[in-house]
Scaffold this motif. Sequence first.
Motif, short mmCIF file in Angstrom:
data_model
loop_
_atom_site.label_atom_id
_atom_site.label_comp_id
_atom_site.label_asym_id
_atom_site.label_seq_id
_atom_site.Cartn_x
_atom_site.Cartn_y
_atom_site.Cartn_z
N UNK A 1 0.90 -1.11 0.00
CA UNK A 1 0.05 -0.08 -0.22
C UNK A 1 0.79 1.15 0.03
N UNK A 2 1.84 1.10 0.78
CA UNK A 2 2.68 2.48 0.82
C UNK A 2 3.64 2.52 -0.46
N UNK B 1 12.27 5.71 1.74
CA UNK B 1 11.48 5.81 3.10
C UNK B 1 10.60 4.66 3.43
N UNK B 2 9.93 4.44 2.25
CA UNK B 2 9.13 3.25 2.48
C UNK B 2 9.69 2.01 2.44
N UNK C 1 15.78 -3.68 5.90
CA UNK C 1 17.02 -3.07 6.38
C UNK C 1 17.65 -2.59 5.16
N UNK C 2 18.11 -1.52 5.06
CA UNK C 2 18.93 -0.86 3.92
C UNK C 2 19.72 -1.68 3.33
N UNK C 3 20.73 -2.45 4.30
CA UNK C 3 21.75 -3.19 3.88
C UNK C 3 21.55 -4.67 3.84
N UNK C 4 19.98 -4.91 3.81
CA UNK C 4 19.76 -6.53 3.64
C UNK C 4 19.91 -7.08 2.30
N UNK D 1 14.45 0.09 -5.60
CA UNK D 1 13.73 1.28 -5.60
C UNK D 1 13.40 1.67 -7.11
N UNK D 2 14.12 1.33 -8.05
CA UNK D 2 13.47 1.68 -9.33
C UNK D 2 12.51 1.03 -9.77
#
Length: 281
Positions: free
Chosen positions: A22-23, A33-34, A40-43, A58-59
């Motif tokens: 949804x986000x 941010x979503x 985890x950013x480094x996951x 993200x793309x």
Amino acid sequence: MSTTDHPTAAEDFAGYLRAYYADAFDGTEPVEEVWDRYHLPEGTLRVNGGVWDRKKILGEARSRRSLRAPHELHVHEVITDGRRAAARYTVSTPMVWKVQSVTEAAVLAEMAEDGRVARMTAFFSSGLGWSSGAGPYDSGARPAPGTSPAAPPAPGTEPTPAQDPAHYLRAYYAAGYDPAVPVAEAHDRFHTPDAVHQVGGRVMQRSAVLKALEDGRKRGHRYPVDVRETLREGNRFAAHYLTSRDGNPDRLQEVLAFGEFAPDGRVRVVRFALQPGHGAA
């Protein structure tokens, strides 16, 4: 917002899937941010056999959001085991009339101490489908009442390898493609007579499975199994493993399996989600 609005994957895996989609699809916050709210950013994220880096993740989210199209998410099954979870779900987007873009997903994840996803293996397979008006499938997403990982076999029955998902997979594949073992025995040793198998998108009952085993034997298939991870919750299990029809390490296929045990320890439902695009040139 509260964690009720943004549940972590560790708190409620099905809720996390709904909130994240949804986000990511319908929200206005930056996709960075979503993503970081739930992961985890480094996951690490492995999709269809390959590793996706942060830029690709993200793309894809930005591309889907740019369509400005509604989505429906149906969670078919969730299995949790400590800080790990596995799920099958469908994401659909209406196109024209009753035609939809449909993505079938199977995932296995591990959560960090803060509840966010730290590692995920995912298979996504997209195509066109028809809107059927079917609602969510959450009624089948939990273990059957009264079951537990330590539940003993029914009185008078011998313990079977199916009580251990890894043993079940290794032993069933070995017996299934062993010419010295009758195919009916190979099936019935590990599955109830009315067991349902789903391999990719094909649903098979006993007679179709026996024929598939016979055909595979004629072609010399062997399918050794390298089990990487298993989860079990009540009478349900999930597993991630590698195999190939000839044992060639250069032609390994990833599989995510979701199964359900009968009271006697055999399997009564098993769904094999195959790595999409495996073997494509």
